[in-house]
Design a protein around this motif. Structure first.
Motif, PDB file in Angstrom:
ATOM      1  N   ARG A 135       8.013   4.276   8.406  1.00  0.00           N
ATOM      2  CA  ARG A 135       7.083   3.194   8.735  1.00  0.00           C
ATOM      3  C   ARG A 135       5.674   3.750   8.974  1.00  0.00           C
ATOM      4  NH1 ARG A 135       9.673   1.693  12.723  1.00  0.00           N
ATOM      5  NH2 ARG A 135       8.242   2.296  14.378  1.00  0.00           N
ATOM      6  N   LYS A 136       5.591   4.837   9.715  1.00  0.00           N
ATOM      7  CA  LYS A 136       4.277   5.422  10.011  1.00  0.00           C
ATOM      8  C   LYS A 136       3.620   5.936   8.728  1.00  0.00           C
ATOM      9  CE  LYS A 136       5.080   6.580  14.851  1.00  0.00           C
ATOM     10  NZ  LYS A 136       4.636   5.261  15.263  1.00  0.00           N
ATOM     11  N   ARG A 137       4.442   6.522   7.842  1.00  0.00           N
ATOM     12  CA  ARG A 137       3.894   7.026   6.572  1.00  0.00           C
ATOM     13  C   ARG A 137       3.290   5.869   5.754  1.00  0.00           C
ATOM     14  NH1 ARG A 137       8.630   8.800   3.383  1.00  0.00           N
ATOM     15  NH2 ARG A 137       8.573   6.730   2.439  1.00  0.00           N
ATOM     16  N   ILE A 138       4.023   4.768   5.685  1.00  0.00           N
ATOM     17  CA  ILE A 138       3.537   3.617   4.900  1.00  0.00           C
ATOM     18  C   ILE A 138       2.276   3.030   5.548  1.00  0.00           C
ATOM     19  CG2 ILE A 138       4.091   1.294   4.065  1.00  0.00           C
ATOM     20  CD1 ILE A 138       7.084   2.153   4.174  1.00  0.00           C
ATOM     21  N   ILE A 139       2.312   2.881   6.860  1.00  0.00           N
ATOM     22  CA  ILE A 139       1.159   2.274   7.547  1.00  0.00           C
ATOM     23  C   ILE A 139      -0.081   3.151   7.375  1.00  0.00           C
ATOM     24  CG2 ILE A 139       0.234   1.569   9.794  1.00  0.00           C
ATOM     25  CD1 ILE A 139       3.046   0.700  10.601  1.00  0.00           C
ATOM     26  N   ASP A 140       0.116   4.462   7.433  1.00  0.00           N
ATOM     27  CA  ASP A 140      -1.022   5.379   7.235  1.00  0.00           C
ATOM     28  C   ASP A 140      -1.638   5.169   5.844  1.00  0.00           C
ATOM     29  OD1 ASP A 140      -2.663   7.798   7.732  1.00  0.00           O
ATOM     30  OD2 ASP A 140      -1.453   8.604   6.082  1.00  0.00           O
ATOM     31  N   LYS A 141      -0.787   4.996   4.842  1.00  0.00           N
ATOM     32  CA  LYS A 141      -1.306   4.766   3.479  1.00  0.00           C
ATOM     33  C   LYS A 141      -2.045   3.423   3.404  1.00  0.00           C
ATOM     34  CE  LYS A 141       2.238   7.426   1.027  1.00  0.00           C
ATOM     35  NZ  LYS A 141       3.367   7.375   0.085  1.00  0.00           N
ATOM     36  N   LEU A 142      -1.484   2.408   4.051  1.00  0.00           N
ATOM     37  CA  LEU A 142      -2.140   1.085   4.040  1.00  0.00           C
ATOM     38  C   LEU A 142      -3.530   1.172   4.656  1.00  0.00           C
ATOM     39  CD1 LEU A 142       0.866  -1.091   5.288  1.00  0.00           C
ATOM     40  CD2 LEU A 142      -0.105  -1.130   2.984  1.00  0.00           C
ATOM     41  N   ALA A 143      -3.613   1.914   5.782  1.00  0.00           N
ATOM     42  CA  ALA A 143      -4.910   2.046   6.469  1.00  0.00           C
ATOM     43  C   ALA A 143      -5.903   2.777   5.567  1.00  0.00           C
ATOM     44  CB  ALA A 143      -4.725   2.787   7.787  1.00  0.00           C
ATOM     45  N   ARG A 144      -5.440   3.860   4.947  1.00  0.00           N
ATOM     46  CA  ARG A 144      -6.363   4.644   4.098  1.00  0.00           C
ATOM     47  C   ARG A 144      -6.792   3.861   2.863  1.00  0.00           C
ATOM     48  NH1 ARG A 144      -4.071   9.064   1.918  1.00  0.00           N
ATOM     49  NH2 ARG A 144      -2.003   8.923   2.863  1.00  0.00           N
ATOM     50  N   ALA A 145      -5.923   2.997   2.368  1.00  0.00           N
ATOM     51  CA  ALA A 145      -6.251   2.220   1.163  1.00  0.00           C
ATOM     52  C   ALA A 145      -7.055   0.964   1.496  1.00  0.00           C
ATOM     53  CB  ALA A 145      -4.961   1.836   0.437  1.00  0.00           C
ATOM     54  N   GLY A 146      -7.243   0.681   2.800  1.00  0.00           N
ATOM     55  CA  GLY A 146      -8.010  -0.508   3.202  1.00  0.00           C
ATOM     56  C   GLY A 146      -7.314  -1.818   2.843  1.00  0.00           C
ATOM     57  N   ILE A 147      -5.986  -1.774   2.803  1.00  0.00           N
ATOM     58  CA  ILE A 147      -5.212  -2.979   2.463  1.00  0.00           C
ATOM     59  C   ILE A 147      -5.097  -3.886   3.697  1.00  0.00           C
ATOM     60  CG2 ILE A 147      -2.874  -3.784   1.874  1.00  0.00           C
ATOM     61  CD1 ILE A 147      -2.685  -1.317   0.027  1.00  0.00           C
ATOM     62  N   PHE A 148      -5.326  -5.172   3.496  1.00  0.00           N
ATOM     63  CA  PHE A 148      -5.138  -6.146   4.568  1.00  0.00           C
ATOM     64  C   PHE A 148      -3.675  -6.604   4.549  1.00  0.00           C
ATOM     65  CE2 PHE A 148      -9.574  -6.490   3.401  1.00  0.00           C
ATOM     66  CZ  PHE A 148     -10.242  -6.722   4.599  1.00  0.00           C
ATOM     67  N   ILE A 149      -3.118  -6.773   5.732  1.00  0.00           N
ATOM     68  CA  ILE A 149      -1.753  -7.312   5.840  1.00  0.00           C
ATOM     69  C   ILE A 149      -1.818  -8.671   6.520  1.00  0.00           C
ATOM     70  CG2 ILE A 149       0.522  -7.017   6.909  1.00  0.00           C
ATOM     71  CD1 ILE A 149       0.117  -4.961   4.805  1.00  0.00           C
ATOM     72  N   VAL A 150      -1.201  -9.675   5.888  1.00  0.00           N
ATOM     73  CA  VAL A 150      -1.145 -10.983   6.548  1.00  0.00           C
ATOM     74  C   VAL A 150       0.274 -11.256   7.036  1.00  0.00           C
ATOM     75  CG1 VAL A 150      -0.994 -12.242   4.331  1.00  0.00           C
ATOM     76  CG2 VAL A 150      -1.631 -13.465   6.405  1.00  0.00           C
ATOM     77  N   SER A 151       0.376 -11.455   8.342  1.00  0.00           N
ATOM     78  CA  SER A 151       1.652 -11.795   8.952  1.00  0.00           C
ATOM     79  C   SER A 151       1.831 -13.310   8.893  1.00  0.00           C
ATOM     80  CB  SER A 151       1.658 -11.326  10.413  1.00  0.00           C
ATOM     81  OG  SER A 151       2.833 -11.771  11.050  1.00  0.00           O
ATOM     82  N   LEU A 152       3.045 -13.745   8.536  1.00  0.00           N
ATOM     83  CA  LEU A 152       3.304 -15.171   8.312  1.00  0.00           C
ATOM     84  C   LEU A 152       4.526 -15.573   9.138  1.00  0.00           C
ATOM     85  CD1 LEU A 152       2.713 -14.677   4.517  1.00  0.00           C
ATOM     86  CD2 LEU A 152       1.154 -15.841   6.063  1.00  0.00           C
ATOM     87  N   PRO A 153       4.337 -15.696  10.447  1.00  0.00           N
ATOM     88  CA  PRO A 153       5.518 -15.831  11.316  1.00  0.00           C
ATOM     89  C   PRO A 153       6.366 -17.071  11.095  1.00  0.00           C
ATOM     90  CG  PRO A 153       3.469 -15.981  12.594  1.00  0.00           C
ATOM     91  CD  PRO A 153       3.082 -15.585  11.208  1.00  0.00           C
ATOM     92  N   THR A 154       5.766 -18.203  10.711  1.00  0.00           N
ATOM     93  CA  THR A 154       6.606 -19.415  10.613  1.00  0.00           C
ATOM     94  C   THR A 154       7.743 -19.225   9.616  1.00  0.00           C
ATOM     95  OG1 THR A 154       5.104 -20.364   8.988  1.00  0.00           O
ATOM     96  CG2 THR A 154       4.839 -21.107  11.272  1.00  0.00           C
ATOM     97  N   THR A 155       7.384 -18.925   8.378  1.00  0.00           N
ATOM     98  CA  THR A 155       8.378 -18.834   7.309  1.00  0.00           C
ATOM     99  C   THR A 155       9.361 -17.698   7.576  1.00  0.00           C
ATOM    100  OG1 THR A 155       6.734 -19.703   5.801  1.00  0.00           O
ATOM    101  CG2 THR A 155       8.650 -18.660   4.811  1.00  0.00           C
ATOM    102  N   ASN A 156       8.848 -16.577   8.090  1.00  0.00           N
ATOM    103  CA  ASN A 156       9.738 -15.446   8.339  1.00  0.00           C
ATOM    104  C   ASN A 156      10.736 -15.752   9.456  1.00  0.00           C
ATOM    105  OD1 ASN A 156       7.158 -13.004   7.592  1.00  0.00           O
ATOM    106  ND2 ASN A 156       8.693 -13.924   6.271  1.00  0.00           N
ATOM    107  N   LEU A 157      10.280 -16.419  10.503  1.00  0.00           N
ATOM    108  CA  LEU A 157      11.206 -16.747  11.593  1.00  0.00           C
ATOM    109  C   LEU A 157      12.253 -17.749  11.128  1.00  0.00           C
ATOM    110  CD1 LEU A 157       8.761 -16.980  14.622  1.00  0.00           C
ATOM    111  CD2 LEU A 157      10.539 -15.270  14.255  1.00  0.00           C
ATOM    112  N   TYR A 158      11.857 -18.639  10.209  1.00  0.00           N
ATOM    113  CA  TYR A 158      12.801 -19.658   9.747  1.00  0.00           C
ATOM    114  C   TYR A 158      13.827 -19.087   8.762  1.00  0.00           C
ATOM    115  CZ  TYR A 158      14.776 -23.982   8.050  1.00  0.00           C
ATOM    116  OH  TYR A 158      15.665 -24.966   7.723  1.00  0.00           O
ATOM    117  N   LEU A 159      13.382 -18.237   7.831  1.00  0.00           N
ATOM    118  CA  LEU A 159      14.275 -17.815   6.739  1.00  0.00           C
ATOM    119  C   LEU A 159      15.010 -16.490   6.980  1.00  0.00           C
ATOM    120  CD1 LEU A 159      12.075 -18.600   3.590  1.00  0.00           C
ATOM    121  CD2 LEU A 159      13.916 -19.983   4.524  1.00  0.00           C
ATOM    122  N   GLN A 160      14.416 -15.611   7.774  1.00  0.00           N
ATOM    123  CA  GLN A 160      15.011 -14.274   7.898  1.00  0.00           C
ATOM    124  C   GLN A 160      16.051 -14.211   9.011  1.00  0.00           C
ATOM    125  OE1 GLN A 160      14.140 -11.808   5.638  1.00  0.00           O
ATOM    126  NE2 GLN A 160      12.942 -13.445   4.701  1.00  0.00           N
TER     127      GLN A 160
END
Ligand SMILES: [Zn+2]
Length: 405
Positions: A260-285
């Motif tokens: 997880r830390k390895r992936i997050i480090d890459k996301l930060a370096r690549a300047g990728i935005f992450i959008v969390s979508l709690p409604t759908t995830n809480l309902y379906l997952q």
């Protein structure tokens, strides 16, 4: 040239993070806001000075941005024979409903969604549009492009393709040519067979056409799904310019710590935005065992702590993916506070539905100093906890009318 007269609005709260480091913004610190007298220069913000009172009656905050919606699917639950299920059940139910997607139906439902977003104070909304199997645009695409011309909101579209489809360069090229500048190329990435080829093509096509990228990725608690790292790797390899927004990133929370830390480090370096979508995830997952079980939710705190720009969005509204809700980013933030343990002070999290959300979809957010009032909203609140709990708000331009009363 005549100097613009300064007008004073007493007892105004401004989120601390918004005013931080800005010259000319001084007040009493109260909870997550700075309280003072707001200076207006014409219809622009001139600063904040200390006032007589330390309690605010109004809260000034940037207009929300809805960075992730599905206007083609919204408000369909009442006509479905759908009694719940996981992501694949929702996909199946929604596919069956597409027979009803006439121009009139799409316009009616999308108008309802846009009206909700406007009432929620939004200045902009990005909606995904299911692209389907053909390379030619679906009906919803042309209908919504037309609606984008007419609506006061900034309506931005993202073509939602399958990543296997984008692995075909001819398909990717044909789709991208139907996406006007200012809209986005999107794709659904979930354990497909040609994920890397598809993502490579998405980046290449977006770079050729100057389009923003938007992925639905790893919408599962299964850690074997790791499209996110492929996206980050390719972003780093290609040095892609332009915003890349990844939605869901749910399996990230199930990865072992070091992965997880390895992936997050890459996301930060690549300047990728992450959008969390709690409604759908809480309902379906998390439907495999009995409820309540572990639910799929984006690890927002860890992402932010490691330097990733995090956004919070509404996602599905009253459809097979989420049978309740409305297009309201403030409401999405309220849910994210509970679902993701977003602790006070809340001024740290407000950008996730306002300024950072705007950056994530390629819109510029003006600095508070000298910003036009039209970029802001005024709530009947003294701090952000009251706003996020549902306080009424209105366009900040109404302050000018209130001053002349
Ligand atoms: Zn979505």
């Amino acid at each position: 040239m005549k100097a613009m007269a300064t007008q004073l609005v007493p007892d105004v709260a401004i989120p601390c993070s918004l005013a931080e480091g800005l010259r000319g913004f001084v007040g009493e610190c109260h909870s997550d806001c700075l309280v003072g007298t707001l200076l207006l220069k014409g219809d622009r913000i001139g600063g904040l000075i200390r006032g007589d009172s330390t309690s605010a009656t109004k809260l000034l905050f940037p207009a929300p941005v809805e960075s992730h919606a599905h206007l083609d699917k919204c408000h369909t639950i009442d006509r479905m024979q759908f009694t719940g299920g996981d992501l694949s059940a929702a996909l199946e139910a929604q596919r069956a409903d597409k027979d009803n997607w006439t121009e009139e139906d799409l316009r009616t439902r999308a108008t309802r969604g846009l009206t909700e977003a406007s009432s929620a104070g939004c200045k902009a909304i990005r909606s995904h549009v299911d692209w389907g199997q053909e390379s030619s645009a679906p009906l919803a695409w042309s209908v919504f492009l037309e609606m984008a011309q007419d609506t006061k909101l900034h309506l931005q579209l993202a073509a939602l393709t399958g990543i296997d489809q984008l692995a075909d360069p001819a398909f990717a090229s044909k789709v991208s040519k139907q996406i006007p500048s200012g809209h986005a190329l999107g794709s659904f990435v979930l354990n497909h067979t040609r994920t890397r080829e598809g993502i490579l093509n998405a980046f290449k096509t977006a770079a050729d056409r100057g389009l923003a990228l938007d992925f639905h990725v790893d919408e599962t608690t299964d850690p074997s799904s790791n499209g996110l790292e492929i996206i980050a790797d390719i972003a780093l390899e290609t040095g892609h310019k332009g915003p890349i927004l990844c939605g869901h990133a749910v399996s990230l929370a199930s990865q072992p710590d070091e992965v997880r830390k390895r992936i997050i480090d890459k996301l930060a370096r690549a300047g990728i935005f992450i959008v969390s979508l709690p409604t759908t995830n809480l309902y379906l997952q998390g439907r495999a065992g009995s409820v309540p079980a572990a639910r799929g939710i984006t690890p927002i705190n860890e992402l932010r702590d490691m330097g990733v720009q995090v956004v919070i969005g509404t996602d599905n509204v009253r459809d097979a993916f989420c049978p309740v809700g409305r297009h309201d980013p403030v409401r999405a933030l309220e849910l994210a506070v509970l679902a993701s343990h977003l602790d006070p002070p809340l001024d740290l999290w407000l950008p996730a539905i306002t300024t950072t959300a705007g950056d994530a979809i390629g819109l510029s957010s003006p600095s508070l100093q000298d910003a036009p009032l039209s970029e802001f909203r005024i709530a009947d609140a003294s701090d952000l906890s009251i706003l996020v709990s549902g306080a009424a708000h209105r366009p900040a331009t109404t302050l000018l009318k209130e001053l002349t009363r």
